[in-house]
Motif scaffolding. Structure first.
Motif, PDB file in Angstrom:
ATOM      1  N   ASP A 197       1.020  -1.213  -0.033  1.00 57.63           N
ATOM      2  CA  ASP A 197      -0.108   0.062  -0.055  1.00 57.63           C
ATOM      3  C   ASP A 197       0.738   1.131   0.055  1.00 57.63           C
ATOM      4  OD1 ASP A 197      -2.194  -1.571   0.077  1.00 57.63           O
ATOM      5  OD2 ASP A 197      -2.631  -1.257   1.945  1.00 57.63           O
ATOM      6  N   PHE A 198       2.119   1.229   0.768  1.00 57.54           N
ATOM      7  CA  PHE A 198       2.905   2.490   0.866  1.00 57.54           C
ATOM      8  C   PHE A 198       3.549   2.530  -0.715  1.00 57.54           C
ATOM      9  CE2 PHE A 198       6.663   4.884   1.929  1.00 57.54           C
ATOM     10  CZ  PHE A 198       5.967   5.792   2.983  1.00 57.54           C
ATOM     11  N   HIS A 199       3.848   1.600  -1.344  1.00 58.80           N
ATOM     12  CA  HIS A 199       4.314   1.653  -2.823  1.00 58.80           C
ATOM     13  C   HIS A 199       3.427   2.284  -3.537  1.00 58.80           C
ATOM     14  CE1 HIS A 199       5.817   0.454  -6.459  1.00 58.80           C
ATOM     15  NE2 HIS A 199       4.782   0.004  -6.817  1.00 58.80           N
ATOM     16  N   HIS A 200       2.085   1.892  -3.434  1.00 62.34           N
ATOM     17  CA  HIS A 200       1.090   2.790  -4.189  1.00 62.34           C
ATOM     18  C   HIS A 200       0.961   4.302  -3.987  1.00 62.34           C
ATOM     19  CE1 HIS A 200      -0.159  -0.210  -6.728  1.00 62.34           C
ATOM     20  NE2 HIS A 200      -0.023  -1.296  -6.079  1.00 62.34           N
ATOM     21  N   LEU A 201       1.316   4.405  -2.445  1.00 63.73           N
ATOM     22  CA  LEU A 201       1.106   5.741  -2.275  1.00 63.73           C
ATOM     23  C   LEU A 201       2.257   6.669  -2.496  1.00 63.73           C
ATOM     24  CD1 LEU A 201      -0.463   7.684  -0.014  1.00 63.73           C
ATOM     25  CD2 LEU A 201       1.078   7.089   1.579  1.00 63.73           C
ATOM     26  N   ARG A 202       3.555   6.012  -2.435  1.00 67.47           N
ATOM     27  CA  ARG A 202       4.720   6.633  -3.048  1.00 67.47           C
ATOM     28  C   ARG A 202       5.276   5.732  -4.175  1.00 67.47           C
ATOM     29  NH1 ARG A 202       6.642   9.155   2.295  1.00 67.47           N
ATOM     30  NH2 ARG A 202       4.797  10.462   2.735  1.00 67.47           N
ATOM     31  N   PHE A 203       5.354   6.115  -5.306  1.00 68.43           N
ATOM     32  CA  PHE A 203       5.775   5.093  -6.231  1.00 68.43           C
ATOM     33  C   PHE A 203       7.443   5.066  -6.468  1.00 68.43           C
ATOM     34  CE2 PHE A 203       1.566   6.256  -7.855  1.00 68.43           C
ATOM     35  CZ  PHE A 203       1.097   4.948  -7.749  1.00 68.43           C
ATOM     36  N   ASN A 204       8.113   5.875  -5.652  1.00 61.54           N
ATOM     37  CA  ASN A 204       9.542   5.570  -5.724  1.00 61.54           C
ATOM     38  C   ASN A 204       9.929   4.867  -4.329  1.00 61.54           C
ATOM     39  OD1 ASN A 204       8.989   7.668  -3.854  1.00 61.54           O
ATOM     40  ND2 ASN A 204      10.466   9.169  -4.788  1.00 61.54           N
ATOM     41  N   GLN A 205       9.069   4.179  -3.488  1.00 64.31           N
ATOM     42  CA  GLN A 205       9.341   3.429  -2.522  1.00 64.31           C
ATOM     43  C   GLN A 205       8.715   1.953  -2.579  1.00 64.31           C
ATOM     44  OE1 GLN A 205      10.947   4.758   0.688  1.00 64.31           O
ATOM     45  NE2 GLN A 205      11.352   6.359  -0.878  1.00 64.31           N
ATOM     46  N   CYS A 206       9.510   1.261  -1.840  1.00 63.70           N
ATOM     47  CA  CYS A 206       8.832  -0.181  -1.485  1.00 63.70           C
ATOM     48  C   CYS A 206       8.601  -1.115  -2.826  1.00 63.70           C
ATOM     49  CB  CYS A 206       7.626  -0.201  -0.701  1.00 63.70           C
ATOM     50  SG  CYS A 206       7.844   0.519   0.939  1.00 63.70           S
ATOM     51  N   TYR A 207       9.613  -1.466  -3.571  1.00 65.28           N
ATOM     52  CA  TYR A 207       9.304  -2.067  -4.778  1.00 65.28           C
ATOM     53  C   TYR A 207       9.508  -3.347  -4.551  1.00 65.28           C
ATOM     54  CZ  TYR A 207      10.854   2.425  -7.042  1.00 65.28           C
ATOM     55  OH  TYR A 207      10.941   3.468  -7.470  1.00 65.28           O
ATOM     56  N   GLY A 208      10.240  -4.081  -3.773  1.00 64.34           N
ATOM     57  CA  GLY A 208      10.085  -5.408  -3.803  1.00 64.34           C
ATOM     58  C   GLY A 208       8.909  -6.080  -2.991  1.00 64.34           C
ATOM     59  N   VAL A 209       8.980  -7.789  -3.065  1.00 67.03           N
ATOM     60  CA  VAL A 209       7.879  -8.497  -2.774  1.00 67.03           C
ATOM     61  C   VAL A 209       8.367  -8.917  -1.024  1.00 67.03           C
ATOM     62  CG1 VAL A 209       6.878 -10.590  -2.979  1.00 67.03           C
ATOM     63  CG2 VAL A 209       7.522  -9.611  -5.087  1.00 67.03           C
ATOM     64  N   LEU A 210       9.654  -9.000  -1.037  1.00 68.31           N
ATOM     65  CA  LEU A 210      10.073  -9.513   0.445  1.00 68.31           C
ATOM     66  C   LEU A 210      10.767  -8.351   1.152  1.00 68.31           C
ATOM     67  CD1 LEU A 210      11.541 -12.990  -0.581  1.00 68.31           C
ATOM     68  CD2 LEU A 210       9.372 -12.293   0.565  1.00 68.31           C
ATOM     69  N   GLY A 211      11.199  -7.185   0.318  1.00 70.08           N
ATOM     70  CA  GLY A 211      11.787  -6.038   0.918  1.00 70.08           C
ATOM     71  C   GLY A 211      13.329  -6.400   1.145  1.00 70.08           C
ATOM     72  N   VAL A 212      13.800  -7.358   0.926  1.00 73.14           N
ATOM     73  CA  VAL A 212      15.408  -7.445   0.855  1.00 73.14           C
ATOM     74  C   VAL A 212      16.055  -6.472   0.018  1.00 73.14           C
ATOM     75  CG1 VAL A 212      17.095  -8.920   0.565  1.00 73.14           C
ATOM     76  CG2 VAL A 212      15.048  -9.930   1.521  1.00 73.14           C
ATOM     77  N   LEU A 213      15.688  -6.319  -1.292  1.00 62.94           N
ATOM     78  CA  LEU A 213      16.248  -5.330  -2.107  1.00 62.94           C
ATOM     79  C   LEU A 213      16.081  -3.956  -1.892  1.00 62.94           C
ATOM     80  CD1 LEU A 213      15.782  -7.007  -5.611  1.00 62.94           C
ATOM     81  CD2 LEU A 213      17.934  -6.829  -4.334  1.00 62.94           C
ATOM     82  N   ASP A 214      14.678  -3.700  -1.159  1.00 66.29           N
ATOM     83  CA  ASP A 214      14.563  -2.206  -0.715  1.00 66.29           C
ATOM     84  C   ASP A 214      15.556  -1.887   0.368  1.00 66.29           C
ATOM     85  OD1 ASP A 214      12.073  -1.561  -2.291  1.00 66.29           O
ATOM     86  OD2 ASP A 214      11.184  -3.308  -1.457  1.00 66.29           O
ATOM     87  N   ARG A 215      15.717  -2.958   1.256  1.00 70.62           N
ATOM     88  CA  ARG A 215      16.751  -2.869   2.340  1.00 70.62           C
ATOM     89  C   ARG A 215      18.157  -2.245   1.770  1.00 70.62           C
ATOM     90  NH1 ARG A 215      15.594  -6.890   5.745  1.00 70.62           N
ATOM     91  NH2 ARG A 215      13.887  -5.560   6.662  1.00 70.62           N
ATOM     92  N   LEU A 216      18.511  -3.155   0.910  1.00 70.13           N
ATOM     93  CA  LEU A 216      19.909  -3.061   0.320  1.00 70.13           C
ATOM     94  C   LEU A 216      20.075  -1.580  -0.576  1.00 70.13           C
ATOM     95  CD1 LEU A 216      20.672  -6.606  -1.268  1.00 70.13           C
ATOM     96  CD2 LEU A 216      21.754  -5.542   0.743  1.00 70.13           C
TER      97      LEU A 216
END
Length: 108
Positions: free
Chosen positions: A52-71
């Motif tokens: 939901d946060f990804h749809h709120l801000r399209f430059n955030q939270c891309y990944g499914v599990l969040g690993v690549l977003d953390r990296l």
């Protein structure tokens, strides 16, 4: 359609999976997609807050599990938001907006 179905289809094709296994895989993928896009945080199911946060801000939270977003640091704003506090498995029937309420809005 191709960009949504191709990643899900690659695993069973590359592994030569049985038809029943492939159908189970597609069912699970469809269920996870439905939960992520339903807009509700349902009890005993994974939290949709990250997506939901990804749809709120399209430059955030891309990944499914969040690993690549953390990296890559694309989850920093999410971790600082109230949605991050609500990003957990709901084990009761109490709505999260009651147990973790939003701060009161300031009047202008």
């Amino acid at each position: 359609v191709l960009s949504n179905m191709l990643p899900v289809l690659c695993g069973p094709i590359l592994m030569g999976s049985h038809v029943a296994t492939t159908m189970l895989w597609f069912t699970m993928a469809l269920l996870v997609t439905t939960i992520s896009h339903c807009g509700y945080h349902l009890p005993f199911l994974p939290s949709p807050e990250f997506h939901d946060f990804h749809h709120l801000r399209f430059n955030q939270c891309y990944g499914v599990l969040g690993v690549l977003d953390r990296l890559h640091g694309t989850d920093v704003a999410f971790k600082q938001s109230r949605a991050y506090d609500r990003h957990l498995l709901l084990l009761s029937l109490t709505p999260l907006n009651e147990s973790i309420p939003d701060p009161p809005k300031q009047k202008m």
